[in-house]
Design a protein around this motif. Sequence first.
Motif, PDB file in Angstrom:
ATOM      1  N   GLN A   2     -33.265 -14.748  17.259  1.00  0.00           N
ATOM      2  CA  GLN A   2     -32.158 -13.964  17.805  1.00  0.00           C
ATOM      3  C   GLN A   2     -31.632 -14.560  19.123  1.00  0.00           C
ATOM      4  O   GLN A   2     -31.037 -13.845  19.933  1.00  0.00           O
ATOM      5  N   ALA A   3     -31.847 -15.840  19.324  1.00  0.00           N
ATOM      6  CA  ALA A   3     -31.445 -16.496  20.574  1.00  0.00           C
ATOM      7  C   ALA A   3     -29.955 -16.317  20.856  1.00  0.00           C
ATOM      8  O   ALA A   3     -29.124 -16.332  19.935  1.00  0.00           O
ATOM      9  N   LYS A   4     -29.656 -16.166  22.135  1.00  0.00           N
ATOM     10  CA  LYS A   4     -28.270 -16.041  22.587  1.00  0.00           C
ATOM     11  C   LYS A   4     -27.862 -17.177  23.521  1.00  0.00           C
ATOM     12  O   LYS A   4     -26.674 -17.450  23.684  1.00  0.00           O
ATOM     13  N   THR A   5     -28.854 -17.806  24.150  1.00  0.00           N
ATOM     14  CA  THR A   5     -28.558 -18.805  25.188  1.00  0.00           C
ATOM     15  C   THR A   5     -29.395 -20.057  24.992  1.00  0.00           C
ATOM     16  O   THR A   5     -30.580 -19.991  24.629  1.00  0.00           O
ATOM     17  N   ILE A   6     -28.781 -21.204  25.265  1.00  0.00           N
ATOM     18  CA  ILE A   6     -29.486 -22.480  25.162  1.00  0.00           C
ATOM     19  C   ILE A   6     -29.128 -23.352  26.362  1.00  0.00           C
ATOM     20  O   ILE A   6     -27.979 -23.362  26.825  1.00  0.00           O
ATOM     21  N   LEU A   7     -30.121 -24.079  26.856  1.00  0.00           N
ATOM     22  CA  LEU A   7     -29.936 -25.120  27.867  1.00  0.00           C
ATOM     23  C   LEU A   7     -30.322 -26.445  27.248  1.00  0.00           C
ATOM     24  O   LEU A   7     -31.418 -26.580  26.697  1.00  0.00           O
ATOM     25  N   ASP A   8     -29.427 -27.419  27.323  1.00  0.00           N
ATOM     26  CA  ASP A   8     -29.681 -28.765  26.803  1.00  0.00           C
ATOM     27  C   ASP A   8     -29.741 -29.708  28.006  1.00  0.00           C
ATOM     28  O   ASP A   8     -28.726 -30.001  28.638  1.00  0.00           O
ATOM     29  N   VAL A   9     -30.966 -30.152  28.328  1.00  0.00           N
ATOM     30  CA  VAL A   9     -31.197 -31.014  29.496  1.00  0.00           C
ATOM     31  C   VAL A   9     -31.022 -32.467  29.079  1.00  0.00           C
ATOM     32  O   VAL A   9     -31.671 -32.930  28.149  1.00  0.00           O
ATOM     33  N   GLY A  10     -30.164 -33.193  29.791  1.00  0.00           N
ATOM     34  CA  GLY A  10     -29.877 -34.565  29.371  1.00  0.00           C
ATOM     35  C   GLY A  10     -29.204 -34.546  28.013  1.00  0.00           C
ATOM     36  O   GLY A  10     -29.609 -35.235  27.082  1.00  0.00           O
ATOM     37  N   CYS A  11     -28.140 -33.754  27.912  1.00  0.00           N
ATOM     38  CA  CYS A  11     -27.533 -33.433  26.612  1.00  0.00           C
ATOM     39  C   CYS A  11     -26.890 -34.626  25.932  1.00  0.00           C
ATOM     40  O   CYS A  11     -26.657 -34.596  24.726  1.00  0.00           O
ATOM     41  N   GLY A  12     -26.582 -35.686  26.699  1.00  0.00           N
ATOM     42  CA  GLY A  12     -25.869 -36.795  26.083  1.00  0.00           C
ATOM     43  C   GLY A  12     -24.547 -36.307  25.500  1.00  0.00           C
ATOM     44  O   GLY A  12     -23.837 -35.514  26.108  1.00  0.00           O
ATOM     45  N   ALA A  13     -24.260 -36.733  24.293  1.00  0.00           N
ATOM     46  CA  ALA A  13     -22.997 -36.351  23.646  1.00  0.00           C
ATOM     47  C   ALA A  13     -23.103 -35.030  22.896  1.00  0.00           C
ATOM     48  O   ALA A  13     -22.169 -34.648  22.196  1.00  0.00           O
ATOM     49  N   GLY A  14     -24.236 -34.338  23.026  1.00  0.00           N
ATOM     50  CA  GLY A  14     -24.354 -32.984  22.499  1.00  0.00           C
ATOM     51  C   GLY A  14     -25.051 -32.826  21.169  1.00  0.00           C
ATOM     52  O   GLY A  14     -25.023 -31.744  20.576  1.00  0.00           O
ATOM     53  N   ASN A  15     -25.720 -33.873  20.678  1.00  0.00           N
ATOM     54  CA  ASN A  15     -26.310 -33.813  19.341  1.00  0.00           C
ATOM     55  C   ASN A  15     -27.310 -32.672  19.174  1.00  0.00           C
ATOM     56  O   ASN A  15     -27.310 -31.984  18.150  1.00  0.00           O
ATOM     57  N   TYR A  16     -28.191 -32.468  20.156  1.00  0.00           N
ATOM     58  CA  TYR A  16     -29.224 -31.443  20.008  1.00  0.00           C
ATOM     59  C   TYR A  16     -28.608 -30.045  19.957  1.00  0.00           C
ATOM     60  O   TYR A  16     -29.005 -29.203  19.140  1.00  0.00           O
ATOM     61  N   THR A  17     -27.646 -29.786  20.817  1.00  0.00           N
ATOM     62  CA  THR A  17     -27.000 -28.477  20.799  1.00  0.00           C
ATOM     63  C   THR A  17     -26.211 -28.266  19.512  1.00  0.00           C
ATOM     64  O   THR A  17     -26.239 -27.176  18.920  1.00  0.00           O
ATOM     65  N   LEU A  18     -25.529 -29.288  19.049  1.00  0.00           N
ATOM     66  CA  LEU A  18     -24.787 -29.171  17.789  1.00  0.00           C
ATOM     67  C   LEU A  18     -25.720 -28.857  16.631  1.00  0.00           C
ATOM     68  O   LEU A  18     -25.421 -27.996  15.789  1.00  0.00           O
ATOM     69  N   LYS A  19     -26.841 -29.539  16.580  1.00  0.00           N
ATOM     70  CA  LYS A  19     -27.803 -29.269  15.508  1.00  0.00           C
ATOM     71  C   LYS A  19     -28.370 -27.863  15.647  1.00  0.00           C
ATOM     72  O   LYS A  19     -28.593 -27.162  14.643  1.00  0.00           O
ATOM     73  N   MET A  20     -28.593 -27.408  16.890  1.00  0.00           N
ATOM     74  CA  MET A  20     -29.102 -26.055  17.112  1.00  0.00           C
ATOM     75  C   MET A  20     -28.088 -25.014  16.653  1.00  0.00           C
ATOM     76  O   MET A  20     -28.452 -23.989  16.069  1.00  0.00           O
ATOM     77  N   LEU A  21     -26.824 -25.270  16.894  1.00  0.00           N
ATOM     78  CA  LEU A  21     -25.771 -24.336  16.484  1.00  0.00           C
ATOM     79  C   LEU A  21     -25.637 -24.250  14.965  1.00  0.00           C
ATOM     80  O   LEU A  21     -25.120 -23.250  14.443  1.00  0.00           O
ATOM     81  N   SER A  22     -26.126 -25.263  14.262  1.00  0.00           N
ATOM     82  CA  SER A  22     -26.128 -25.187  12.792  1.00  0.00           C
ATOM     83  C   SER A  22     -27.250 -24.279  12.288  1.00  0.00           C
ATOM     84  O   SER A  22     -27.255 -23.879  11.123  1.00  0.00           O
ATOM     85  N   LYS A  23     -28.190 -23.930  13.181  1.00  0.00           N
ATOM     86  CA  LYS A  23     -29.307 -23.043  12.821  1.00  0.00           C
ATOM     87  C   LYS A  23     -29.112 -21.624  13.365  1.00  0.00           C
ATOM     88  O   LYS A  23     -29.449 -20.651  12.716  1.00  0.00           O
ATOM     89  N   VAL A  24     -28.635 -21.524  14.623  1.00  0.00           N
ATOM     90  CA  VAL A  24     -28.368 -20.235  15.270  1.00  0.00           C
ATOM     91  C   VAL A  24     -26.940 -20.308  15.816  1.00  0.00           C
ATOM     92  O   VAL A  24     -26.652 -21.090  16.713  1.00  0.00           O
TER      93      VAL A  24
END
Length: 235
Positions: A50-72
């Motif tokens: 039920q996550a609402k917030t994410i912090l991506d440290v050293g996000c680069g071009a955003g791959n980790y957050t994009l992949k996370m958004l495909s899950k939540v």
Amino acid sequence: MKKSTVTEIRERFDNEVERFSNLETGQVATMDAKMVLELITCTARAVKPQAKTILDVGCGAGNYTLKMLSKVSDLDCTLIDLSQNMLDKAQERVSAATSGKVQTIQGDIREIELPQNHFDIILAGAVLHHLRTDAEWELVFKKLFDSLTPGGCLLISDLLIQDHPEVNKLVWKMYANYLQQHGGAEYQQKVFDYIEKEDTPRSMTFQLELMKKVGFSSTEILHKNACFGAFGGIK
């Protein structure tokens, strides 16, 4: 060898945005990059569905957050990176993938103030190996722990060393062979040269013990292959 300064690291990443923008392959120089991206984000969803917030440290071009958004979906996203060029690319890509807020912060995680008890998920992909001293490692781990909500998770994928010197030689020989298979001896030497100049990785054992020291209630080992690993802690 004198290590790269923060400015030198930032300048290198300013020029490598496109190389860090491939969700299909991940980083070729990183073993199991695509699989680890999937594994870490699936784990984050399992811990905090039920996550609402994410912090991506050293996000680069955003791959980790994009992949996370495909899950939540529709997370509020905070993206941190040294490189403004990387942040601009990440903001463009992430904003198109979430109806949540997207905040970008240019700077060094050692110096950035984070809100307390705020993030459900913190991801750190191939970034913490730039930390130098024991004091810096502890400062950053404590800062990230304090910024998590109760039950939140910090998940890391990174370059590692081994604590035993002979085992360390073995895993780095394995990595050298991997790089030679992908790009030949010259490519392998190029990667090893910039690791020597830029990075100061620590062992997974060191980091898991540090997580316990700063307060994480549990830790998890997700994957290990030669000198790369995926692991994390839950508050």
